[in-house]
Design a protein around this motif. Structure first.
Motif: not given
Length: 163
Positions: A144-163
């Motif tokens: 919702q926030a980093p990807y949808a609202m701020l345009g963060e690349p999905l690859s970085l969303v994946g990194v954040e979800l793994s931390i």
């Protein structure tokens, strides 16, 4: 805040009383306040321990991935260091820790309330509940926030979800 805590405690005690007065509810199914206290405390400790581990890990991995401006969305980079006010985890870490403790208390309370519906017992039960929290809140937030609202690349969303 004190009024909210008192209201929640009153509601929980009322729920316990109603459950204990109901002849259809077995006495072994009644959740006693001591379990609530333990659940709330465990949730707070767990959330703060999680932050104590994931925070340094985030800032250790971050310069190479999440905070790397060649990989990251300019909006996310601006939020972390340029746009005022800065995120609370940077500008007011003590208040942020208190908010995390309250969130952990809520997680612990929910765990106690749904305890009987979780599979098995012990570590397996805790890991299952952790997965439920991750799927319902962390996954939603990252998408919702980093990807949808701020345009963060999905690859970085994946990194954040793994931390």
């Amino acid at each position: 805040m004190k009024q909210v805590v008192c209201a929640v405690w009153w509601l929980l005690v009322k729920m316990e009383n109603e459950m204990s007065e109901n002849p259809l509810v077995e006495s072994t199914q009644v959740v006693v306040p001591r379990k609530w206290g333990r659940g709330i405390l465990a949730g707070m400790v767990g959330m703060l321990a999680s932050a104590a581990v994931s925070g340094p890990l985030l800032f250790a991995v971050g310069p190479f991935t999440i905070f790397n401006e060649t990989l990251q969305s300019p909006k996310v980079s601006a939020v972390w260091g340029e746009l005022e006010p800065l995120p609370h985890m940077i500008s007011n870490p003590i208040a942020f820790a208190l908010v995390l403790a309250v969130l952990g208390a809520v997680h612990g309370l929910v765990f106690v309330l749904i305890l009987r519906g979780l599979p098995s017992a012990g570590l397996k039960r805790g890991l299952f509940y952790s997965l439920v929290i991750w799927l319902l809140s962390h996954l939603f937030f990252e998408l919702q926030a980093p990807y949808a609202m701020l345009g963060e690349p999905l690859s970085l969303v994946g990194v954040e979800l793994s931390i």
